[in-house]
Structure formats: C-alpha cells, structure tokens
Write a protein that holds these residues in place. Structure first.
Motif, mmCIF file in Angstrom:
data_model
loop_
_atom_site.group_PDB
_atom_site.id
_atom_site.type_symbol
_atom_site.label_atom_id
_atom_site.label_comp_id
_atom_site.label_asym_id
_atom_site.label_seq_id
_atom_site.Cartn_x
_atom_site.Cartn_y
_atom_site.Cartn_z
ATOM 1 N N GLY A 65 0.805 -1.218 0.000
ATOM 2 C CA GLY A 65 0.000 0.000 0.000
ATOM 3 C C GLY A 65 0.833 1.261 0.000
ATOM 4 N N GLU A 81 -9.078 12.847 -11.855
ATOM 5 C CA GLU A 81 -10.314 12.798 -12.628
ATOM 6 C C GLU A 81 -10.367 11.541 -13.491
ATOM 7 O OE1 GLU A 81 -12.359 16.186 -15.301
ATOM 8 O OE2 GLU A 81 -11.851 16.599 -13.213
ATOM 9 N N SER A 82 -9.221 11.200 -14.072
ATOM 10 C CA SER A 82 -9.213 10.034 -14.953
ATOM 11 C C SER A 82 -9.503 8.745 -14.180
ATOM 12 C CB SER A 82 -7.874 9.921 -15.682
ATOM 13 O OG SER A 82 -6.875 9.525 -14.769
ATOM 14 N N LEU A 83 -9.177 8.759 -12.912
ATOM 15 C CA LEU A 83 -9.459 7.569 -12.098
ATOM 16 C C LEU A 83 -10.840 7.650 -11.457
ATOM 17 C CD1 LEU A 83 -6.049 7.046 -10.267
ATOM 18 C CD2 LEU A 83 -6.896 5.860 -12.274
ATOM 19 N N GLY A 84 -11.507 8.768 -11.650
ATOM 20 C CA GLY A 84 -12.842 8.913 -11.073
ATOM 21 C C GLY A 84 -12.824 9.131 -9.575
ATOM 22 N N GLU A 112 -4.820 3.180 -9.535
ATOM 23 C CA GLU A 112 -6.178 2.769 -9.211
ATOM 24 C C GLU A 112 -6.778 3.752 -8.228
ATOM 25 O OE1 GLU A 112 -6.400 -1.184 -7.753
ATOM 26 O OE2 GLU A 112 -4.928 -1.916 -9.196
ATOM 27 N N ARG A 113 -8.064 3.903 -8.359
ATOM 28 C CA ARG A 113 -8.741 4.844 -7.493
ATOM 29 C C ARG A 113 -8.653 4.427 -6.019
ATOM 30 N NH1 ARG A 113 -14.744 5.724 -8.985
ATOM 31 N NH2 ARG A 113 -14.708 3.495 -8.591
ATOM 32 N N ASP A 114 -8.833 3.158 -5.780
ATOM 33 C CA ASP A 114 -8.865 2.758 -4.368
ATOM 34 C C ASP A 114 -7.497 2.872 -3.705
ATOM 35 O OD1 ASP A 114 -8.006 0.703 -5.872
ATOM 36 O OD2 ASP A 114 -8.984 -0.871 -4.719
ATOM 37 N N TYR A 134 -7.597 6.472 -2.433
ATOM 38 C CA TYR A 134 -8.374 6.565 -1.197
ATOM 39 C C TYR A 134 -7.623 5.888 -0.050
ATOM 40 C CZ TYR A 134 -12.491 7.926 -3.991
ATOM 41 O OH TYR A 134 -13.370 8.562 -4.807
ATOM 42 N N PHE A 188 -11.973 4.885 4.264
ATOM 43 C CA PHE A 188 -12.004 4.008 3.093
ATOM 44 C C PHE A 188 -11.039 2.851 3.269
ATOM 45 C CE2 PHE A 188 -10.344 2.575 -0.950
ATOM 46 C CZ PHE A 188 -11.502 2.315 -1.654
ATOM 47 N N THR A 221 -10.114 -1.373 1.581
ATOM 48 C CA THR A 221 -10.462 -2.401 0.602
ATOM 49 C C THR A 221 -10.127 -3.773 1.159
ATOM 50 O OG1 THR A 221 -8.276 -2.294 -0.399
ATOM 51 C CG2 THR A 221 -9.990 -0.951 -1.408
ATOM 52 N N SER A 232 -12.674 4.213 -17.009
ATOM 53 C CA SER A 232 -13.959 4.659 -16.495
ATOM 54 C C SER A 232 -13.924 6.167 -16.283
ATOM 55 C CB SER A 232 -14.270 3.946 -15.187
ATOM 56 O OG SER A 232 -13.260 4.222 -14.253
ATOM 57 N N ARG A 233 -15.011 6.799 -16.576
ATOM 58 C CA ARG A 233 -15.080 8.251 -16.455
ATOM 59 C C ARG A 233 -15.510 8.633 -15.052
ATOM 60 N NH1 ARG A 233 -11.920 10.178 -19.034
ATOM 61 N NH2 ARG A 233 -12.892 12.183 -18.661
ATOM 62 N N PRO A 234 -15.187 9.852 -14.660
ATOM 63 C CA PRO A 234 -15.642 10.296 -13.343
ATOM 64 C C PRO A 234 -17.165 10.213 -13.243
ATOM 65 C CG PRO A 234 -14.806 12.123 -14.669
ATOM 66 C CD PRO A 234 -14.418 10.876 -15.348
ATOM 67 N N GLY A 235 -17.608 9.858 -12.093
ATOM 68 C CA GLY A 235 -19.048 9.763 -11.893
ATOM 69 C C GLY A 235 -19.606 8.444 -12.379
ATOM 70 N N ILE A 287 -13.512 0.125 -11.448
ATOM 71 C CA ILE A 287 -12.339 0.830 -11.931
ATOM 72 C C ILE A 287 -11.364 -0.085 -12.620
ATOM 73 C CG2 ILE A 287 -12.409 2.708 -10.282
ATOM 74 C CD1 ILE A 287 -10.196 0.956 -8.858
ATOM 75 N N ASP A 288 -10.399 0.576 -13.206
ATOM 76 C CA ASP A 288 -9.383 -0.111 -13.980
ATOM 77 C C ASP A 288 -8.529 -0.990 -13.092
ATOM 78 O OD1 ASP A 288 -6.445 1.128 -15.710
ATOM 79 O OD2 ASP A 288 -7.375 -0.844 -15.633
ATOM 80 N N ARG A 336 -1.543 -4.198 -4.551
ATOM 81 C CA ARG A 336 -2.716 -3.680 -3.853
ATOM 82 C C ARG A 336 -2.342 -3.132 -2.488
ATOM 83 N NH1 ARG A 336 -4.600 -4.672 -7.689
ATOM 84 N NH2 ARG A 336 -5.698 -6.417 -8.587
ATOM 85 N N SER A 337 -3.243 -2.334 -1.989
ATOM 86 C CA SER A 337 -2.995 -1.788 -0.667
ATOM 87 C C SER A 337 -3.245 -2.839 0.408
ATOM 88 C CB SER A 337 -3.868 -0.568 -0.434
ATOM 89 O OG SER A 337 -5.211 -0.923 -0.665
#
Lengths: 711, 214
Positions: free
Chosen positions: A197, A602-605, A667-669, A672, B46, B48, B190-193, B198-199, B206-207
């Motif tokens: 992480g 933004e690209s990762l949402g 990655e988005r997560d 976060y 948050f 995972t 994937s676009r925002p919103g 996700i990709d 991974r975290s």
C-alpha cells in the motif's frame, strides 16, 4: 547467487546504521563511553599516542586495551550477525511478496536485482548515501521513499545551476551517478513495497527516458525553486527577504528542534514508551520512526551544539575507518571530506536559522509584552496582539524599531507581516505558544470569570433534549479520543488518563455554551490536539493554562478561528451541507493550480469531496500525519484573514506534498487507501515551513481564480 | 503466481448510528483485528478487502461512514453508486435499531435500485452467554431483526466484531448476492461519476496484503 548479495542496497543501509543508531546500545557503546578513548581508528594513531592511551586509560595495562578492543570487535560482530539475519529474513519476505503479489518469478526478481550492479567502492557508496541524506533534507521532504529526480522534473534554471556546480566540483558528478544508482535500487524495493500500500512512482522504470516526464505547469517549477519564500511575487525586490530565503533553503525540518526532548513532567517515558506528545508508540508510529530514522537519529541541535560537533567527528572517524579498511589508502578522500563539510554546513545553517527565529520571536514577544501601547480602552481589553493579531496592524509603529528595520516596516501593517512571516517560517515556538494562542484566538477577550463553572453545572443536570443528545454523544466518544495517548487513556490500567476529565468537562461546557452547535464528532480530536499543544508549550516554559482558560481557548477557536459558512458556525449541523458545497469548489482550484494531479484524479474517477470533507471536519487532524505540523497549521489559522480560503490553501498544500505519491497510483482505491493511511500517522513527513509557505502562495493564487458556478 | 479468473469490484457502504461498531466490523473483516477504543470516524474512512466467493474474487471498496446524526446529510455522497450496503445496529441499543430502519428506508428510496443490503445486529459477544434472562443486555431480539430483514428484502446477520462471530459470513453472503458482472478489466478508462468500477489492468499491487480468510 547467494541470497545475501541480492540486496546490496539494503545491506549497505543496515550496515551504515551503527553510525548513529547502534552507538547508544548495549555493551559495546557503554564500554566505549566509560573509557572514552578507544576509537574506531586506533590503527591510524602513532605508537606514542597508543602508548599514551594505554598509560592514561588502562593504567599502563596493555592487556586491558586488547581486551577492550576484542570486546568491541565481538560486539560489532554480533551486530553484524543480527543485521545479516534481519536482512535475509527481509529478503525472503520480499521475494515471497514479489512472487505472490507482483506476479514475478524468483528468476525474474533475481535477474532484475543482478542488473543493479552494486557499487563496490566503499567511499563512493558512503558519499552517495551522505548526499542522498542531504538531498532528502534538502528536498520538499514529502516522500523520501521516492527518488525525487524521477518523480518531479526539476525546474530548468535549477538544472543549470546544478550543472554549474558540477563543473566547479568535478567530484560531484561522479557521486551523483552513484547516488542515482543507490536510489534506483531503492526504487526496486519501493516497487515491492507498493504491494503493502505504499506509493510507487508512475515512471519508476522510465528514468532514462526524459520524454516520458509529465508536463508540469510553469509556475510549479517556479514554486519548487522558491518554496521557502512567503512573499513569492515580491521577493526579487526585497533583498533582505532574499537573503533569509537563502538562509532557509538548506535548513532542516523545524520539528528537529524539539526532537529528543524529554517532555512530560508527570508521565515521563520512563513509565511508557511514549513520544513527546504522550503518544504511546504503537505500530503505526513505529513505522513512522523507521521511515524517518535518518532524522530521528540526528542529535537535537537545540539541546547541545557540542553533541553535533562530537557526532560529526564520529562520522568522520567512521568514514575514515571504512575507507582505511577497504583500500588502505591514507585518510579520507576529497569527496568524503567535502560531503562532510556540506553536512556540517547544513547543521550550522539549521542552527543559525532556528536560533535567529527564536531570537526574533523573543524580541517580538518582549517588545509586545512590555511596550505594547494600546491606543484605546478597547485595545487594552483585546490584549497586546488581539484577535488574529489585529492590534499589530494598528500599532505597528511601536514595533517598527525592531532590528532597525525602520524603513522596511514603514507602514502599520508591517509588524503584522513580520509576525506572519515568523509564523510561516518557524511556527510559534512552544515556549510562546500558550501566550500567543490565548491572545490570537481572542480567548483573552472572551473569557468571563465564573462562566465556565456555571456552564459545567448546567450541563450536568440538564433536561434540555438537544443538550442531552450532545452529552450522550460526548460520552460515547470520550474514551475513544486519541486512545493511544497517555494523557487521555492510561494504557496500563486501561482507564482514563490525567487529562480525560478536562476533555470531558470542556466538551460538555461547550455544548451548554452553544446548544445549537453542541458536539460534533471531530471536536474531540481537535480539542485533544489543542491540549497536547498546550502541554508541550508548558513543558517548554510557556504559561500554565487552567482548564477554564483552555475552555475559552477552545470556544474561541471554534467560534472565531474556524471558517463560517453563511454565518453558520463551522460545526453547526446545518453547515455540513455548505461545507460539502465548498468542497466542490476545491476541485476547481486543484484543476487550475495542479492540473496534472487534477487530471490524474479525474481520470481515475476520484471523488475529491469525499476526502476533503473528512479533512475539514477533522480540522486537518486527518490530513497530516505529524502533530508538530498540525500545530503549525493552527498557528497559521490564528492569523488568517479568511479562514475559509485558508482551509482551501491548506488542502491544496497537502495535495501538493502528496501529489508525487498520488500520481503514482493507477487505481482509485489506492488513492483513497493512501489518504486513509494519513490519519494513522503513516503519511509522509512534511517540513512545516515548506507546507506553510506553499499554502501561503496557494492562498494568493486562489484569489486570482475565477470560479465557475457549480453545476 | 496466477490470479483468480475474474475480480469484481464492489462498492460497499456502511451506515448506522454512532458507536454501533461499523469501523470495528470493517477492521475485523479487513485486518482480522479488534481495537477496544476505536477512534470515532470523522466524515468517512475508506478500506479495501478481497474476498473469494465461489469461483469469483470480489474486491470490496468499503466506505465506512461517520455515525453521528449530523453527518447523515453527507451519506448520499458515499452511498451513491454503491452496489452493497451494511446497515448496522447495536443489539443492546433499541434506538440504533430504529435508526437502522430509517437507513434502510432511505437506501431504498435514494440509492441504486439493485443495491444489496445486509442488516447487521452487532455486539453479539455482549449477549452470547445470556439465556434470555431478564437482565440480558440484549434489547433487540433476533426475531425483530429477522422480521425487518424479511419485510425489506435484506440479508440479516447478528455479528460480533470483537469475537469475529459471523463477520466474514456477512461479506460472503453479500458477495454471492451481487450479480455476476463482466470482468472489470473490460471496463477500461472509467469516467468520473461512473459506476464504482475501476481499472484493474495495472500491476497487481494492492494496498491490502491478503485475501480474507473466507
């Protein structure tokens, strides 16, 4: 190949540890301390010197010296064995992780590691390490795990300057490459760590390809160059300022000054293994320590300058020793001595800067406390500085004569600017903190004698349902406020710590004082942190703050210092939605000021609001990992003209320091997740002076940004 | 060396009154750990965790929200696009059960139509040894919980984050109710919103270190 050769980088790192760390441990060091003279490079001494040593320290008994040396040797041997053991365990674990999570076979890992070509020349390695260490303290310090030249393209002019330096000092270039190599192997390790992480650079493997570098906005380059400057746009016109920037360029982390101080009068670390703020060293904190060991192990400059020169000599000796044992050449090379000189210079600069700051603070305080001449009755009641130092703006003339800055401080707001600059550059020093907090927050003016006791009594037997609701929530949260801190939670008895009662009383009295605001989760941590800051100040000779005054300080911070939203208090239940709306604006600022990061997120949402809201409600206690830095943020808020904008500026500054890490996540997560790690104290270390000046420059730029109305 | 054939990302949100043990449930699920004095969540946290359900691997992206009433207005930010929700109450606190009822109602009205909701009565360890005696700490019976769950079409569990009773079971049950989605790798960029997937095509770093033990 033998496993022990797999990670030359790690091996060197751990072997170098004894320079600072292992000295203070076990029999080896203590025996050395007793005799004092058996140094590492005895073999460099002349026969006469050795004879003298035997005479003086060993009562002419040469056997004692031999025994001593042998003892030292075996102690070192033991250390080495332990280090090797640790190293091989780590290697095996890393291999396992690579295999399991990185989808890399052992063969592949071996191949990559073999490609690293470890530097065999010891003094080159040591030089590179020294330079690396200096680069870390020289850089933004946001994330020392990441090689900065990979991550952040350097501003053009800086490159030119470096190039110039290289031609002047031929040795420099050689070291640079060695150091890059070092970093590269570090980067390999980082790769592996990312599975736990930790952030990884996006283009870690593209070091050779400058074309792949992201496009950075021009002003960022400029920012990077002048991060210490407060008045960025004006600095070229201000020679005085410029020299102070030059001074501060190489100075070390402000937090250093209080490192290693024993702090708590009641709860010393003899009872618990607690840090200076009373946090018991649980796992996350240990991680942090491990990461910053290079800083932690440095002696505290304030404590005793003697120890520094001593330790510099120690390094000198060790380096000389390393060199000799390796090549048998005479003494240190030019490169080594120059590295050392640079280190010493760094130390001196740091000492000079912190001393200068302290002096300026002392003068400011003395001046303000003795000759502060309020012009009206109102000013008297407001105190010398007044709420947000408003009085300084009015009575600048009385402070004008300081340091003979007659011409510089030509108008009344200059003394306020002076205070502002001091706060950004060094923060309020602990010994003045309690006094200044009490004034700048406006608490001095707010306090009404006896009111606190009345409120406390009110909160006890109340029948008001909103108040009861608040009190119930307070009771739910009290025992989980800073649970790892001994002031609030006695780890041994698992009962309340010595300041638990004060925390409870103040939160309850506040709920009675402002029933409409009541209690909001997050207030507990805010108050807890404020109390820790007050504790630290008191232990540094700051004034003692009674529970009652602490209450007024807290009230003032909540009511007058934190932002308001449509005239609703920050913690007002109805302000929550407005806070949310404001957090949407932040995205626009971010996109303008850090377009690279903005695009990436933004690209990762990534939904920025989700993160920012938590940071704000917690008044940044969840946004920065160090309480030292958090206290400086509060210092800055206390003189902020527009706290709402200040919140944006702090948030942007935080993203500025985290952006290298954040841009590395695909990655988005992970993004976060990284942000979630910050609140556990596992975030990168940030120098507070840099944070404050970056925030200040953002604050200025925010005003120039035209906002689109949120759709 | 190899990876599960398909990984489904599932956005999951935890809702419920303050101090019912939302964060503790997550901590148990993610780190198999328990902390007696868990700091209250500010805003949201948050985390995972991956979980194997049948032949699928599900990656939970968990939003753990703050429980205090005044944060309720922020909740929509977190349950927007969530595919799963845990509505948690404390079986020793009747008020928390009432609050849970409200959350279920709100989710049905505001959240995605196909959201999978689990109703979770936490702190089972406090009543595990009780034999329905009058001085039992239990204030919400299992029947009440079950009834609400049946009425609203929810999964139902009584759990203990402290003893880890039923914790993994909740997530496995949610996972098996989540409709089989296309492998996420097909949804690049994937676009925002967008819906919370996700990709995952990047390197598999991974975290979180380990799959859950379920």
């Amino acid at each position: 190949m033998p496993r022990s050769d797999l990670f030359p980088e790690l091996a060197v790192k751990s072997q170098s540890k004894p320079i600072h760390a292992l000295r203070s441990k076990d029999g080896y060091s203590s025996s050395q301390e007793i005799n004092g003279l058996v140094s590492d490079n005895l073999h460099n001494s002349s026969d006469a010197q050795i004879a003298k040593l035997v005479n003086l320290k060993f009562n002419s008994n040469a056997f004692a010296l031999i025994r001593q040396l042998s003892q030292d040797l075996s102690a070192k041997e033991t250390e080495l064995i332990l280090l090797r053991e640790e190293k091989s365990r780590r290697e095996n674990e890393l291999l396992r992780l690579c295999n399991e999570f990185g989808n890399l076979s052992y063969v592949e890992v071996d191949r990559r590691l073999n490609a690293l070509k470890p530097e065999k020349n010891v003094h080159k390695v040591v030089s590179a390490m020294v330079l690396d260490a200096m680069a870390i303290s020289d850089s933004q310090g946001s994330n020392e795990r990441l090689p900065k030249d990979v991550q952040r393209p350097k501003p053009q002019s800086r490159n030119k300057r470096t190039a110039l330096r290289r031609t002047q000092q031929p040795f420099h270039k050689e070291e640079k490459s060695a150091s890059t190599q070092n970093r590269k192997s570090l980067a390999e390790a980082t790769d592996i760590r990312s599975s736990v992480g930790l952030p990884v650079s996006p283009n870690l493997h593209d070091t050779q390809n400058p074309k792949e570098e992201p496009i950075w906005p021009r002003w960022l380059h400029w920012l990077n160059q002048s991060e210490e400057s407060v008045d960025l746009p004006n600095k070229s016109t201000d020679i005085q300022n410029k020299s102070s920037i030059e001074n501060s360029r190489n100075k070390s982390v402000v937090e250093l000054e209080s490192m290693g101080d024993s702090f708590s009068p009641i709860l010393t670390s003899t009872i618990f293994d607690a840090d200076k703020f009373g946090f018991v060293n649980d796992k996350p904190l240990q991680n942090l320590k491990c990461k910053t060991s290079s800083l932690q192990d440095m002696p505290s400059p304030v404590e005793s300058p003697v120890s520094i020169s001593k330790s510099a000599t120690e390094i000198n000796l060790t380096l000389a020793n390393v060199e000799n044992s390796e090549s048998g050449k005479a003494l240190t090379t030019l490169a080594l001595s120059q590295s050392l000189d640079k280190l010493k210079l760094l130390n001196e600069q740091y000492l000079a800067t912190s001393e200068m700051h302290l002096k300026q603070w002392d003068i400011l305080m003395r001046q303000a406390q003795t000759s502060g001449s309020p012009k009206s009755d109102q000013d008297v009641s407001l105190g010398t500085f007044g709420l947000k130092a408003q009085n300084l703006k009015k009575q600048g003339s009385s402070l004008r004569k300081m340091f003979g800055h007659e011409d510089e401080l030509s108008d009344d707001s200059k003394s306020f600017k002076f205070l502002q600059r001091l706060i950004y550059e060094s923060g309020i020093p602990p010994k003045h903190r309690n006094y200044l907090w009490f004034e700048l927050s406006g608490a001095k003016n707010r306090a009404i004698a006896g009111e606190y006791q009345r409120l406390l009594a009110n909160s006890q037997g109340t029948s008001d349902p909103t108040l009861i609701e608040s009190i119930d929530q307070i009771k739910l949260d009290l025992h989980r406020t800073l649970p790892s801190n001994i002031y609030f939670n006695n780890q041994k008895t698992n009962g309340p710590g010595p300041q638990f009662a004060a925390l409870k009383n103040i939160l309850m009295a506040f709920a009675a004082y402002e029933p409409n605001i009541g209690y909001c989760q997050g207030m507990n941590k805010l108050l807890g942190n404020v109390m820790l800051g007050v504790n630290e100040s008191h232990s540094h000779g700051g004034s003692k703050v009674s529970e009652e005054n602490l209450f007024w300080l807290y009230v003032s911070i909540v009511e007058d210092i934190l932002p308001c939203y449509s005239e609703l208090n920050f913690f007002h239940p109805k302000a929550m939605m407005l806070l949310r709306e404001d957090s949407l604006i932040l995205r626009q600022y971010l996109n303008k000021l850090m377009p690279q990061l903005g695009k990436h997120l933004e690209s990762l949402g990534v939904e920025l609001e989700l993160v920012v809201i938590s940071w704000w409600i917690g008044v940044f206690t969840e946004a920065v990992s160090s309480i030292d830095l958090w206290l400086k943020l509060l210092d800055g808020l206390l003189i902020a003209d527009n706290p709402r904008i200040k919140f944006h500026a702090y948030t942007l500054a935080a993203f500025y320091f985290y952006q290298r890490a954040l841009c590395g996540f695909k990655e988005r997560d992970s993004i976060y997740g990284f942000i979630n790690l910050l609140k556990t104290g596992n975030g990168p270390n940030i120098k507070s002076n840099e944070f404050m000046s970056i925030a200040a420059s953002f604050e200025k730029q925010i005003h120039t940004i035209e906002l689109k109305s949120p759709s | 060396m190899s990876f599960a054939p398909s990984t489904t990302s599932v956005k999951l949100v935890l809702l419920g009154e303050a101090a019912v043990g939302k964060s503790s449930l997550v901590l148990r699920f993610v780190s198999n750990d328990f902390q007696e004095n868990k700091e209250p969540t500010i805003g949201a946290a948050f985390l995972t965790q991956k979980c194997t359900v049948g032949d699928r691997t599900i990656k939970y992206e968990i939003w753990d929200t703050a429980g205090q009433e005044r944060f309720a207005s922020l909740a929509p930010m977190y349950y927007r696009n969530a595919q799963a929700a845990l509505v948690v109450y404390d079986i020793t606190k009747p008020a928390s059960f009432i609050k849970a009822r409200h959350w279920v109602k709100e989710l049905h009205e505001q959240a995605s139509k196909d959201i999978t909701i689990a109703l979770v009565g936490n702190k089972y360890d406090l009543v595990a040894d009780d034999n329905d005696s009058d001085d039992s700490l239990r204030k919400v019976s299992m029947e009440e919980g079950k009834a609400l769950a049946e009425e609203e079409g929810l999964l139902f569990f009584e759990t203990s984050a402290k003893s880890s009773h039923n914790v993994n079971e909740v997530f496995v049950a949610i996972g098996s109710k989540i409709p089989e989605a296309k492998p996420v790798t097909e949804e690049l960029g994937s676009r925002p919103g967008n819906v919370g997937r996700i990709d995952l095509s990047g390197p598999a770093l991974r975290s979180n270190l380990s799959d859950c033990a379920c």
